[in-house]
Design a protein around this motif. Structure first.
Motif, PDB file in Angstrom:
ATOM      1  N   ARG A   1      40.324  37.002  32.605  1.00  0.00           N
ATOM      2  CA  ARG A   1      39.340  37.934  32.435  1.00  0.00           C
ATOM      3  C   ARG A   1      38.467  38.081  33.860  1.00  0.00           C
ATOM      4  NH1 ARG A   1      35.849  33.286  29.289  1.00  0.00           N
ATOM      5  NH2 ARG A   1      34.339  35.568  29.011  1.00  0.00           N
ATOM      6  N   PHE A   2      39.782  37.961  34.870  1.00  0.00           N
ATOM      7  CA  PHE A   2      38.646  38.969  35.391  1.00  0.00           C
ATOM      8  C   PHE A   2      40.166  39.005  37.194  1.00  0.00           C
ATOM      9  CE2 PHE A   2      38.055  34.473  37.376  1.00  0.00           C
ATOM     10  CZ  PHE A   2      37.922  34.699  38.404  1.00  0.00           C
ATOM     11  N   LEU A   3      39.785  39.423  37.910  1.00  0.00           N
ATOM     12  CA  LEU A   3      40.633  39.985  38.761  1.00  0.00           C
ATOM     13  C   LEU A   3      39.000  40.477  40.257  1.00  0.00           C
ATOM     14  CD1 LEU A   3      42.885  42.324  37.936  1.00  0.00           C
ATOM     15  CD2 LEU A   3      43.429  39.790  38.694  1.00  0.00           C
ATOM     16  N   LEU A   4      39.484  39.972  41.053  1.00  0.00           N
ATOM     17  CA  LEU A   4      38.270  39.953  41.919  1.00  0.00           C
ATOM     18  C   LEU A   4      40.110  41.460  43.362  1.00  0.00           C
ATOM     19  CD1 LEU A   4      39.271  38.067  45.084  1.00  0.00           C
ATOM     20  CD2 LEU A   4      38.644  36.460  43.158  1.00  0.00           C
TER      21      LEU A   4
ATOM     22  N   ILE B   1      34.300  42.132  41.715  1.00  0.00           N
ATOM     23  CA  ILE B   1      34.819  41.055  40.735  1.00  0.00           C
ATOM     24  C   ILE B   1      35.082  42.070  39.518  1.00  0.00           C
ATOM     25  CG2 ILE B   1      34.098  39.293  39.099  1.00  0.00           C
ATOM     26  CD1 ILE B   1      34.820  38.036  41.635  1.00  0.00           C
ATOM     27  N   TYR B   2      36.311  42.566  38.781  1.00  0.00           N
ATOM     28  CA  TYR B   2      36.473  43.555  37.982  1.00  0.00           C
ATOM     29  C   TYR B   2      37.122  42.393  36.713  1.00  0.00           C
ATOM     30  CZ  TYR B   2      37.936  46.615  41.775  1.00  0.00           C
ATOM     31  OH  TYR B   2      37.351  47.020  42.962  1.00  0.00           O
ATOM     32  N   ILE B   3      35.816  42.373  36.014  1.00  0.00           N
ATOM     33  CA  ILE B   3      35.500  41.408  34.921  1.00  0.00           C
ATOM     34  C   ILE B   3      35.997  42.505  33.179  1.00  0.00           C
ATOM     35  CG2 ILE B   3      34.112  40.152  32.741  1.00  0.00           C
ATOM     36  CD1 ILE B   3      32.286  40.184  35.245  1.00  0.00           C
ATOM     37  N   ALA B   4      36.939  41.981  32.805  1.00  0.00           N
ATOM     38  CA  ALA B   4      37.281  42.462  31.381  1.00  0.00           C
ATOM     39  C   ALA B   4      36.816  43.108  30.597  1.00  0.00           C
ATOM     40  CB  ALA B   4      38.581  41.578  30.648  1.00  0.00           C
ATOM     41  N   GLY B   5      37.026  44.091  29.938  1.00  0.00           N
ATOM     42  CA  GLY B   5      35.909  44.993  29.274  1.00  0.00           C
ATOM     43  C   GLY B   5      35.886  46.134  29.701  1.00  0.00           C
TER      44      GLY B   5
ATOM     45  N   ARG C   1      31.105  43.871  39.285  1.00  0.00           N
ATOM     46  CA  ARG C   1      29.690  43.131  39.384  1.00  0.00           C
ATOM     47  C   ARG C   1      30.517  42.953  41.001  1.00  0.00           C
ATOM     48  NH1 ARG C   1      26.834  40.526  35.471  1.00  0.00           N
ATOM     49  NH2 ARG C   1      27.385  41.778  33.484  1.00  0.00           N
ATOM     50  N   MET C   2      29.536  42.887  41.635  1.00  0.00           N
ATOM     51  CA  MET C   2      29.336  42.815  42.556  1.00  0.00           C
ATOM     52  C   MET C   2      28.832  41.672  44.040  1.00  0.00           C
ATOM     53  SD  MET C   2      29.826  46.367  43.703  1.00  0.00           S
ATOM     54  CE  MET C   2      28.952  46.698  42.284  1.00  0.00           C
ATOM     55  N   ILE C   3      29.782  40.638  45.062  1.00  0.00           N
ATOM     56  CA  ILE C   3      29.295  39.838  45.821  1.00  0.00           C
ATOM     57  C   ILE C   3      28.713  40.685  46.975  1.00  0.00           C
ATOM     58  CG2 ILE C   3      29.682  37.501  46.551  1.00  0.00           C
ATOM     59  CD1 ILE C   3      30.496  36.948  44.223  1.00  0.00           C
ATOM     60  N   GLU C   4      27.326  40.097  47.748  1.00  0.00           N
ATOM     61  CA  GLU C   4      26.998  40.245  49.365  1.00  0.00           C
ATOM     62  C   GLU C   4      26.826  39.263  49.477  1.00  0.00           C
ATOM     63  OE1 GLU C   4      26.890  41.514  52.716  1.00  0.00           O
ATOM     64  OE2 GLU C   4      27.670  43.348  51.246  1.00  0.00           O
TER      65      GLU C   4
END
Length: 171
Positions: A57-60, A91-95, A99-102
């Protein structure tokens, strides 16, 4: 009163040594040093990759734009597209959502390049979340909770294009 602070290793552990010199003499205090930002990120990567949703469902992908480089390596990185201020982790989310995290250690501040880059990303509709931690365990816990929330929100929105934009700091 004179106060000096240094961070070093003692018995394999990073420690912070604070020396205070005044009329009453010299006082030395040794405490555990806060982790480095890359250590927070590494703990998050381990925890996120351990989630059952990872790969389904996600990759990073992570960056270390602030890594120290010599002049030639710096030139090569910039020429290859490394961008100052880019978030630490994507963060690559299905669909098709990104999104990004700092990460920041404790009360660490965003650099001017980060402030500018995060604002530019926000104008394009991308989410950059700033997580603040002083332990690797807390950093990992916050990242897992954040991604779980994103996945739950994705379930509720299924297929609604780009994500909402926000930049927040967790305590």
């Amino acid at each position: 009163m004179k106060k000096t602070t240094q961070t070093t290793r003692m018995n394999g552990q990073r420690v912070r040594i604070v020396t205070t010199t005044g009329p009453a003499g010299t006082r030395v205090q040794v405490t555990e040093a806060e982790p480095k930002e890359w250590e927070l990120q590494a703990a998050q990567v381990r925890a996120l990759r351990a989630m059952p949703e990872y790969g389904k469902r996600f990759l990073l992908a992570g960056d270390q734009n602030s890594a120290k480089r010599g002049p030639r390596a710096q030139m090569e990185a910039i020429a290859a597209g490394m961008t100052p201020g880019e978030a630490d982790m994507r963060i690559y989310i299905a669909g098709g959502q990104l999104r990004m995290i700092e990460n920041k250690v404790g009360r660490g501040r965003l650099s001017p390049a980060q402030v500018d880059r995060h604002a530019a990303l926000a104008r394009l509709g991308f989410t950059v979340e700033v997580l603040r931690s002083v332990t690797t365990e807390d950093a990992a816990r916050q990242a897992v909770a954040l991604v779980r929330g994103w996945l739950a929100g994705n379930d509720n929105q299924s297929g609604q294009g780009q994500s909402r934009c926000s930049s927040t700091a967790s305590a």
